[in-house]
Design an enzyme around this catalytic site. Structure first.
Site, short mmCIF file in Angstrom:
data_model
loop_
_atom_site.label_atom_id
_atom_site.label_comp_id
_atom_site.label_asym_id
_atom_site.label_seq_id
_atom_site.Cartn_x
_atom_site.Cartn_y
_atom_site.Cartn_z
N ASP A 232 0.73 -1.15 -0.17
CA ASP A 232 -0.04 0.03 -0.01
C ASP A 232 0.87 1.17 -0.05
O ASP A 232 0.18 2.50 0.24
CB ASP A 232 -0.62 0.15 1.20
N1 LIG Z 1 3.40 -6.25 -3.28
C1 LIG Z 1 2.05 -5.82 -3.13
N2 LIG Z 1 1.14 -6.57 -3.36
C2 LIG Z 1 -0.40 -6.23 -2.92
C3 LIG Z 1 -0.60 -5.04 -2.68
C4 LIG Z 1 0.71 -3.88 -2.62
O1 LIG Z 1 0.34 -2.83 -2.21
N3 LIG Z 1 1.89 -4.53 -2.67
N4 LIG Z 1 -1.65 -4.53 -2.29
C5 LIG Z 1 -2.70 -5.65 -2.10
C6 LIG Z 1 -4.17 -5.39 -1.84
N5 LIG Z 1 -4.35 -5.24 -0.49
C7 LIG Z 1 -4.80 -4.19 0.04
O2 LIG Z 1 -5.31 -3.21 -0.51
C8 LIG Z 1 -4.01 -6.51 0.60
C9 LIG Z 1 -4.24 -7.82 -0.01
C10 LIG Z 1 -3.92 -8.80 0.86
C11 LIG Z 1 -3.42 -8.76 2.05
C12 LIG Z 1 -2.83 -10.06 2.74
O3 LIG Z 1 -2.60 -9.85 3.87
N6 LIG Z 1 -3.01 -11.07 2.04
C13 LIG Z 1 -2.46 -12.50 2.50
C14 LIG Z 1 -3.49 -13.59 2.02
C15 LIG Z 1 -5.01 -13.13 2.62
C16 LIG Z 1 -5.73 -14.26 2.30
O4 LIG Z 1 -5.41 -15.34 1.67
O5 LIG Z 1 -7.03 -14.05 2.11
C17 LIG Z 1 -1.09 -12.78 1.98
O6 LIG Z 1 -0.97 -12.20 0.91
O7 LIG Z 1 -0.49 -13.72 2.59
C18 LIG Z 1 -2.90 -7.40 2.75
C19 LIG Z 1 -3.29 -6.39 1.74
C20 LIG Z 1 -2.58 -6.66 -3.18
N7 LIG Z 1 -1.26 -7.16 -3.18
#
Ligand SMILES: Nc1nc2c(c(=O)[nH]1)N[C@@H](CN(C=O)c1ccc(C(=O)N[C@@H](CCC(=O)O)C(=O)O)cc1)CN2
Length: 287
Positions: A232
């Site tokens: 973010d």
């Molecule tokens: N490198 C980046 N990847 C993503 C970003 C970013 O800014 N940099 N934005 C996200 C979207 N997002 C908030 O807007 C967000 C999405 C997912 C997570 C998260 O904790 N995901 C977990 C898994 C959750 C699940 O399995 O449902 C994970 O990836 O381990 C936090 C913020 C999109 N990607």
């Protein structure tokens, strides 16, 4: 292959200096182009950073493109040390849409595209779940399910990269709920745009609407930004807000916020497809 429409865009950026605008105009008009719009931003009255977007009409754009690029390389690249790119608007941006289970942003982009509001070709819908396969099928867009198993994200990203390589100009995360690795971002080699469901920099990370309710905010918002390895934190492209009140539950905030998310993401995707976004370090210039 899309036949040229004779409408081109020239994007220029780099170290500012006197004479750039005259040279750009001279090259385009020297090749018979008619400049129909010209936007420019300099970060300082001298010695700052220069950004320009020229839209022009040139019937023989396809035939004259090589000669035009020779002049642009010599005058802008070599003489001024500027970065430039020439776009024929007949070639729409190729887009991959990534989604998880929430449908509102994906549906909105597909619907706007079907209405002709977004000048892009949607190459793929990719999801780590199968819930939204019906959406993609309804809009005749190829749907690819690539599950992201705990501890096996690298494999999923490898499969995503196999699908994407050479087929897209941008990846759009339509509430895709997986953090993309730095390796994926580097290997993808194209910009990635995300919609975060808060008015950044407020409420980064997970559950922004719950945090907003606890904070007693009077506005909720959404932010479209380029994706970087830092969650973010990428350069902001577009934002908007909607008024809320103490009478709104967290669920009310989620519902009101979803309308803003859809609109903000669509504006950001349209700006990208129209070459109106230029990166300026950790920020953007949006014409
Ligand atoms: N490198 C980046 N990847 C993503 C970003 C970013 O800014 N940099 N934005 C996200 C979207 N997002 C908030 O807007 C967000 C999405 C997912 C997570 C998260 O904790 N995901 C977990 C898994 C959750 C699940 O399995 O449902 C994970 O990836 O381990 C936090 C913020 C999109 N990607």
């Amino acid at each position: 292959m899309h036949p040229t429409t004779g409408k081109g865009r020239l994007l220029v950026s780099g170290k500012d200096g006197p004479g750039i605008v005259a040279v750009v105009s001279g090259i385009l008009t020297g090749h018979g182009a008619n400049i129909v719009s010209l936007d420019q931003h300099s970060t300082d009255h001298e010695g700052g950073r220069f950004f320009q977007r020229a839209v022009f009409h040139l019937d023989e754009l396809a035939a004259r493109r090589d000669a035009l690029e020779v002049d642009l390389h010599r005058e802008l690249g070599e003489r001024f040390g500027l970065r430039w790119s020439l776009v024929d608007t007949a070639t729409p941006k190729r887009v991959a849409l990534f989604a998880s289970k929430l449908d509102h942003c994906l549906l909105d982009l597909l619907w706007r595209h079907r209405r002709g509001e977004l000048p892009m070709d949607i190459a793929h819908v990719v999801s780590n779940h199968t819930d939204l396969a019906w959406v993609s099928e309804r809009f005749d867009v190829p749907f690819t399910h690539i599950p992201v198993e705990k501890g096996r994200k690298q494999e999923a990203e490898a499969a995503q990269l196999d699908l994407l390589k050479g087929t897209v100009d941008v990846v759009v995360l339509a509430r895709y709920m997986q953090i993309l690795s730095g390796d994926f971002l580097a290997a993808a080699g194209v910009p990635v745009i995300n919609i975060h469901h808060s008015f950044l920099p407020a409420f980064v990370g997970a559950a922004p609407y719950r945090k907003a309710k606890e904070r007693g905010v009077k506005l909720v918002g959404a932010t479209a930004h380029f994706v970087t390895e830092d969650l973010d934190e990428g350069p902001i492209i577009e934002q908007d807000v909607v008024r809320v009140s103490h009478t709104d539950s967290t669920e009310d905030l989620v519902r009101r916020g979803a309308d803003v998310e859809r609109l903000v993401l669509a504006r950001a995707v349209q700006a990208f497809c129209e070459d109106r976004i230029m990166r300026d370090g950790t920020t953007t210039v949006v014409f």
